[in-house]
Design a protein around this motif. Sequence first.
Motif, PDB file in Angstrom:
ATOM      1  N   SER A 124     -26.610   7.651  10.108  1.00 13.76           N
ATOM      2  CA  SER A 124     -26.750   9.084   9.840  1.00 13.76           C
ATOM      3  C   SER A 124     -27.761   9.355   8.727  1.00 13.76           C
ATOM      4  O   SER A 124     -28.565  10.288   8.813  1.00 13.76           O
ATOM      5  CB  SER A 124     -25.389   9.697   9.481  1.00 13.76           C
ATOM      6  OG  SER A 124     -24.811   9.016   8.387  1.00 13.76           O
ATOM      7  N   ASN A 125     -27.753   8.534   7.681  1.00  7.60           N
ATOM      8  CA  ASN A 125     -28.730   8.707   6.606  1.00  7.60           C
ATOM      9  C   ASN A 125     -30.142   8.435   7.108  1.00  7.60           C
ATOM     10  O   ASN A 125     -31.099   9.101   6.706  1.00  7.60           O
ATOM     11  CB  ASN A 125     -28.411   7.775   5.436  1.00  7.60           C
ATOM     12  CG  ASN A 125     -27.176   8.210   4.665  1.00  7.60           C
ATOM     13  OD1 ASN A 125     -26.617   9.276   4.927  1.00  7.60           O
ATOM     14  ND2 ASN A 125     -26.742   7.396   3.736  1.00  7.60           N
ATOM     15  N   SER A 132     -31.394  11.462   8.902  1.00  6.05           N
ATOM     16  CA  SER A 132     -31.790  12.519   7.965  1.00  6.05           C
ATOM     17  C   SER A 132     -33.182  12.252   7.394  1.00  6.05           C
ATOM     18  O   SER A 132     -34.013  13.161   7.287  1.00  6.05           O
ATOM     19  CB  SER A 132     -30.774  12.618   6.816  1.00  6.05           C
ATOM     20  OG  SER A 132     -29.502  13.018   7.297  1.00  6.05           O
ATOM     21  N   ASP A 174     -30.465  16.518  13.411  1.00  7.97           N
ATOM     22  CA  ASP A 174     -29.667  17.369  12.536  1.00  7.97           C
ATOM     23  C   ASP A 174     -28.253  17.534  13.078  1.00  7.97           C
ATOM     24  O   ASP A 174     -27.283  17.599  12.326  1.00  7.97           O
ATOM     25  CB  ASP A 174     -30.347  18.736  12.380  1.00  7.97           C
ATOM     26  CG  ASP A 174     -29.654  19.588  11.340  1.00  7.97           C
ATOM     27  OD1 ASP A 174     -29.164  19.023  10.340  1.00  7.97           O
ATOM     28  OD2 ASP A 174     -29.588  20.812  11.523  1.00  7.97           O
ATOM     29  N   ASP A 210     -26.478  13.551  12.999  1.00  7.31           N
ATOM     30  CA  ASP A 210     -26.219  12.734  11.810  1.00  7.31           C
ATOM     31  C   ASP A 210     -24.800  12.906  11.268  1.00  7.31           C
ATOM     32  O   ASP A 210     -24.125  11.923  10.950  1.00  7.31           O
ATOM     33  CB  ASP A 210     -27.279  12.959  10.720  1.00  7.31           C
ATOM     34  CG  ASP A 210     -27.420  14.413  10.320  1.00  7.31           C
ATOM     35  OD1 ASP A 210     -26.628  15.249  10.785  1.00  7.31           O
ATOM     36  OD2 ASP A 210     -28.343  14.710   9.537  1.00  7.31           O
ATOM     37  N   GLY A 211     -24.328  14.147  11.176  1.00 11.42           N
ATOM     38  CA  GLY A 211     -22.980  14.373  10.676  1.00 11.42           C
ATOM     39  C   GLY A 211     -21.915  13.856  11.628  1.00 11.42           C
ATOM     40  O   GLY A 211     -20.904  13.270  11.204  1.00 11.42           O
ATOM     41  N   GLY A 217     -25.361  10.715   1.842  1.00 10.99           N
ATOM     42  CA  GLY A 217     -25.534  11.481   3.070  1.00 10.99           C
ATOM     43  C   GLY A 217     -25.218  12.955   2.892  1.00 10.99           C
ATOM     44  O   GLY A 217     -25.878  13.820   3.482  1.00 10.99           O
ATOM     45  N   LYS A 218     -24.219  13.256   2.064  1.00  7.45           N
ATOM     46  CA  LYS A 218     -23.859  14.646   1.809  1.00  7.45           C
ATOM     47  C   LYS A 218     -24.978  15.389   1.099  1.00  7.45           C
ATOM     48  O   LYS A 218     -25.056  16.621   1.161  1.00  7.45           O
ATOM     49  CB  LYS A 218     -22.584  14.708   0.959  1.00  7.45           C
ATOM     50  CG  LYS A 218     -21.349  14.146   1.643  1.00  7.45           C
ATOM     51  CD  LYS A 218     -20.183  14.100   0.669  1.00  7.45           C
ATOM     52  CE  LYS A 218     -18.994  13.362   1.243  1.00  7.45           C
ATOM     53  NZ  LYS A 218     -17.885  13.236   0.257  1.00  7.45           N
ATOM     54  N   ASP A 242     -28.670  15.076   3.797  1.00 12.83           N
ATOM     55  CA  ASP A 242     -28.608  15.815   5.065  1.00 12.83           C
ATOM     56  C   ASP A 242     -29.056  17.260   4.882  1.00 12.83           C
ATOM     57  O   ASP A 242     -30.016  17.712   5.523  1.00 12.83           O
ATOM     58  CB  ASP A 242     -27.200  15.724   5.647  1.00 12.83           C
ATOM     59  CG  ASP A 242     -27.068  16.504   6.945  1.00 12.83           C
ATOM     60  OD1 ASP A 242     -28.095  16.712   7.627  1.00 12.83           O
ATOM     61  OD2 ASP A 242     -25.945  16.904   7.291  1.00 12.83           O
ATOM     62  N   ASP A 296     -32.839  19.198   5.788  1.00 11.04           N
ATOM     63  CA  ASP A 296     -32.957  20.478   6.494  1.00 11.04           C
ATOM     64  C   ASP A 296     -33.881  21.425   5.739  1.00 11.04           C
ATOM     65  O   ASP A 296     -34.780  22.051   6.317  1.00 11.04           O
ATOM     66  CB  ASP A 296     -31.575  21.141   6.643  1.00 11.04           C
ATOM     67  CG  ASP A 296     -30.656  20.359   7.566  1.00 11.04           C
ATOM     68  OD1 ASP A 296     -31.167  19.538   8.355  1.00 11.04           O
ATOM     69  OD2 ASP A 296     -29.439  20.570   7.489  1.00 11.04           O
ATOM     70  N   GLN A 339     -19.966  19.762   1.370  1.00  9.37           N
ATOM     71  CA  GLN A 339     -20.632  19.461   2.626  1.00  9.37           C
ATOM     72  C   GLN A 339     -21.026  20.727   3.378  1.00  9.37           C
ATOM     73  O   GLN A 339     -20.514  21.823   3.120  1.00  9.37           O
ATOM     74  CB  GLN A 339     -19.727  18.618   3.523  1.00  9.37           C
ATOM     75  CG  GLN A 339     -19.607  17.168   3.097  1.00  9.37           C
ATOM     76  CD  GLN A 339     -18.776  16.386   4.072  1.00  9.37           C
ATOM     77  OE1 GLN A 339     -17.558  16.343   3.970  1.00  9.37           O
ATOM     78  NE2 GLN A 339     -19.439  15.755   5.029  1.00  9.37           N
ATOM     79  N   LYS A 393     -24.624  24.408  10.052  1.00 11.62           N
ATOM     80  CA  LYS A 393     -25.427  23.528  10.899  1.00 11.62           C
ATOM     81  C   LYS A 393     -26.010  24.297  12.084  1.00 11.62           C
ATOM     82  O   LYS A 393     -27.161  24.087  12.475  1.00 11.62           O
ATOM     83  CB  LYS A 393     -24.573  22.362  11.410  1.00 11.62           C
ATOM     84  CG  LYS A 393     -23.973  21.493  10.331  1.00 11.62           C
ATOM     85  CD  LYS A 393     -25.031  20.790   9.503  1.00 11.62           C
ATOM     86  CE  LYS A 393     -25.693  19.668  10.241  1.00 11.62           C
ATOM     87  NZ  LYS A 393     -26.638  18.924   9.367  1.00 11.62           N
TER      88      LYS A 393
END
Length: 198
Positions: free
Chosen positions: A12-13, A16, A52, A55-56, A69-70, A73, A77, A125, A131
């Motif tokens: 996920s990272n 991003s 986008d 990833d989460g 990651g928090k 991400d 964006d 988050q 999102k």
Amino acid sequence: MNPSSSRIWTISNGLSLLRVLLVAPVVLLLGSSSDAGRVVLVLCIVFAALTDLLDGWLARKFGQVTELGKIIDPLADKISVGIVGAALALTGRIPPWYIFLVVGRDMVILAGGVYIRQRLRFTLQSTTLGKWAVTSVAVYILFAAMLRDQVLYVDGIFLFLSTLMLILSFVVYARRFFSIISGAAYPASSATPRVGTR
């Protein structure tokens, strides 16, 4: 603390970071007049939007939710949307006020997240609505990039929907922010507030 939360290299990272890297080819291709260039441009924007959304979901599915990651991400964006949107505004494909709305909203949310991080020691988050708001911006940008000449009907619909999503998501964020600050969102006895999922 969960040991996995301190990890850096996760799927996920990586997605991003890839989203940020895609900004360069997208901006370069905005000036392309060839059909091939426009196809690649569309593919880059669509792929960026998919990263986008994924990833989460991947972070939660594989237990790879990390503190880094928090942060990266939503930051990815803001960087990607802000730069590409500014490029489109400079070429007259989207109204300048829209970019001020997007960037201004993001800056306020970023400042609020930093404040909560400093005061309560956890990272706030993104929400599901947030999102989708970013996705709506990506869709509008996609159409703005595809259409060389503005088509009032199509352009107006996506501009309206995206603006509405941005405003609604900001209202939800603001309510959550003040609820957390006032202590209403978490039990007073909780030493380490738990962050909700997106």
